[in-house]
Scaffold this motif. Structure first.
Motif, PDB file in Angstrom:
ATOM      1  N   SER A  43      -6.614  -5.214   0.487  1.00 39.67           N
ATOM      2  CA  SER A  43      -7.789  -4.385   0.754  1.00 39.67           C
ATOM      3  C   SER A  43      -7.408  -2.989   1.234  1.00 39.67           C
ATOM      4  O   SER A  43      -8.246  -2.105   1.268  1.00 39.67           O
ATOM      5  CB  SER A  43      -8.683  -5.054   1.802  1.00 39.67           C
ATOM      6  OG  SER A  43      -8.025  -5.049   3.067  1.00 39.67           O
ATOM      7  N   GLY A  44      -6.143  -2.795   1.629  1.00 35.68           N
ATOM      8  CA  GLY A  44      -5.706  -1.511   2.163  1.00 35.68           C
ATOM      9  C   GLY A  44      -6.031  -1.330   3.635  1.00 35.68           C
ATOM     10  O   GLY A  44      -5.759  -0.275   4.206  1.00 35.68           O
ATOM     11  N   ALA A  64      -4.430   0.540   8.584  1.00 34.68           N
ATOM     12  CA  ALA A  64      -4.188   1.694   7.717  1.00 34.68           C
ATOM     13  C   ALA A  64      -5.460   2.237   7.100  1.00 34.68           C
ATOM     14  O   ALA A  64      -5.470   3.344   6.579  1.00 34.68           O
ATOM     15  CB  ALA A  64      -3.210   1.303   6.608  1.00 34.68           C
ATOM     16  N   GLY A  65      -6.544   1.460   7.150  1.00 36.34           N
ATOM     17  CA  GLY A  65      -7.775   1.838   6.469  1.00 36.34           C
ATOM     18  C   GLY A  65      -8.640   2.809   7.237  1.00 36.34           C
ATOM     19  O   GLY A  65      -9.808   2.979   6.922  1.00 36.34           O
ATOM     20  N   ILE A  66      -8.076   3.469   8.256  1.00 33.70           N
ATOM     21  CA  ILE A  66      -8.796   4.470   9.043  1.00 33.70           C
ATOM     22  C   ILE A  66      -7.912   5.703   9.173  1.00 33.70           C
ATOM     23  O   ILE A  66      -6.692   5.601   9.024  1.00 33.70           O
ATOM     24  CB  ILE A  66      -9.198   3.924  10.439  1.00 33.70           C
ATOM     25  CG1 ILE A  66      -7.974   3.437  11.208  1.00 33.70           C
ATOM     26  CG2 ILE A  66     -10.228   2.804  10.296  1.00 33.70           C
ATOM     27  CD1 ILE A  66      -8.266   2.969  12.628  1.00 33.70           C
ATOM     28  N   PRO A  67      -8.487   6.873   9.417  1.00 32.00           N
ATOM     29  CA  PRO A  67      -7.682   8.098   9.470  1.00 32.00           C
ATOM     30  C   PRO A  67      -6.546   8.059  10.510  1.00 32.00           C
ATOM     31  O   PRO A  67      -5.435   8.479  10.226  1.00 32.00           O
ATOM     32  CB  PRO A  67      -8.702   9.185   9.824  1.00 32.00           C
ATOM     33  CG  PRO A  67     -10.004   8.640   9.359  1.00 32.00           C
ATOM     34  CD  PRO A  67      -9.916   7.153   9.531  1.00 32.00           C
ATOM     35  N   GLN A  68      -6.802   7.543  11.700  1.00 27.75           N
ATOM     36  CA  GLN A  68      -5.777   7.460  12.738  1.00 27.75           C
ATOM     37  C   GLN A  68      -5.213   6.046  12.722  1.00 27.75           C
ATOM     38  O   GLN A  68      -5.906   5.093  13.052  1.00 27.75           O
ATOM     39  CB  GLN A  68      -6.378   7.773  14.118  1.00 27.75           C
ATOM     40  CG  GLN A  68      -5.405   7.688  15.270  1.00 27.75           C
ATOM     41  CD  GLN A  68      -4.292   8.718  15.193  1.00 27.75           C
ATOM     42  OE1 GLN A  68      -4.479   9.820  14.686  1.00 27.75           O
ATOM     43  NE2 GLN A  68      -3.129   8.361  15.672  1.00 27.75           N
ATOM     44  N   LYS A  69      -3.937   5.891  12.295  1.00 31.70           N
ATOM     45  CA  LYS A  69      -3.340   4.555  12.251  1.00 31.70           C
ATOM     46  C   LYS A  69      -3.365   3.940  13.646  1.00 31.70           C
ATOM     47  O   LYS A  69      -2.912   4.557  14.608  1.00 31.70           O
ATOM     48  CB  LYS A  69      -1.894   4.627  11.767  1.00 31.70           C
ATOM     49  CG  LYS A  69      -1.755   4.910  10.306  1.00 31.70           C
ATOM     50  CD  LYS A  69      -0.294   4.910   9.899  1.00 31.70           C
ATOM     51  CE  LYS A  69      -0.150   5.258   8.431  1.00 31.70           C
ATOM     52  NZ  LYS A  69       1.244   5.358   8.034  1.00 31.70           N
ATOM     53  N   PHE A 121      -0.951  -9.719   4.422  1.00 32.13           N
ATOM     54  CA  PHE A 121      -2.268 -10.320   4.225  1.00 32.13           C
ATOM     55  C   PHE A 121      -3.387  -9.403   4.714  1.00 32.13           C
ATOM     56  O   PHE A 121      -3.185  -8.587   5.618  1.00 32.13           O
ATOM     57  CB  PHE A 121      -2.363 -11.653   4.986  1.00 32.13           C
ATOM     58  CG  PHE A 121      -1.568 -12.760   4.368  1.00 32.13           C
ATOM     59  CD1 PHE A 121      -2.196 -13.696   3.559  1.00 32.13           C
ATOM     60  CD2 PHE A 121      -0.216 -12.872   4.591  1.00 32.13           C
ATOM     61  CE1 PHE A 121      -1.469 -14.734   2.986  1.00 32.13           C
ATOM     62  CE2 PHE A 121       0.515 -13.906   4.028  1.00 32.13           C
ATOM     63  CZ  PHE A 121      -0.111 -14.837   3.226  1.00 32.13           C
ATOM     64  N   ASP A 122      -4.574  -9.598   4.163  1.00 28.57           N
ATOM     65  CA  ASP A 122      -5.756  -8.874   4.617  1.00 28.57           C
ATOM     66  C   ASP A 122      -6.141  -9.246   6.050  1.00 28.57           C
ATOM     67  O   ASP A 122      -6.936  -8.558   6.669  1.00 28.57           O
ATOM     68  CB  ASP A 122      -6.944  -9.138   3.688  1.00 28.57           C
ATOM     69  CG  ASP A 122      -6.883  -8.272   2.442  1.00 28.57           C
ATOM     70  OD1 ASP A 122      -6.245  -7.205   2.476  1.00 28.57           O
ATOM     71  OD2 ASP A 122      -7.482  -8.667   1.430  1.00 28.57           O
TER      72      ASP A 122
END
Length: 134
Positions: A43-44, A64-69, A121-122
């Motif tokens: 899903s990223g 990772a799916g948000i601007p600030q890791k 994994f997701d």
């Protein structure tokens, strides 16, 4: 009304499928801090790999799916960050190591058995498997 119900059922099915999803990493795969810096879940949302820490990089699992890791786990957290000239490698010999430009290696995982593959994994879990899939 029927189309809304169909959409909700489709969304529920999609969420169940992506929660079970995984991205397999094969032997010989590698990432670097300045190039392809992580192995992402399907899903990223989650990633395993390098993230910026101070003037260097650390290895861990992060959202990772948000601007600030947002880091959720760090490998070798007591060690200082590494510079950008390293490679994270799932070696052909079945080890997960940080390899410097001059060939020196630091183990990320100390395993009693060689690793055959890894999966991101997701769910945010990064799993290493031996040759029989455990």
């Amino acid at each position: 009304m029927a189309s809304i119900l169909f959409f909700l059922l489709l969304s529920t099915n999609f969420l169940a499928t992506t929660q079970q999803g995984q991205f397999n990493i094969s032997l010989g795969s590698s990432i670097t801090p300045t190039g392809n810096s992580s192995w992402l879940s399907p899903s990223g949302l989650y990633g395993f790999g390098f993230y910026q820490k101070g003037n260097g990089f650390s290895v861990g699992i992060f959202i990772a799916g948000i601007p600030q890791k947002t880091v959720v786990w760090t490998a070798n957290r007591d060690n200082p960050p590494v510079q950008g000239n390293v490679t994270l490698l799932l070696t052909g010999g079945g080890r997960l190591v940080l390899q410097s430009a001059d060939g020196q290696e630091i183990s990320i995982v100390n395993s009693h058995e060689p690793v055959a593959k890894a999966s991101m994994f997701d769910s945010g879990n990064f799993i290493l498997y031996n040759s029989i899939g455990r």
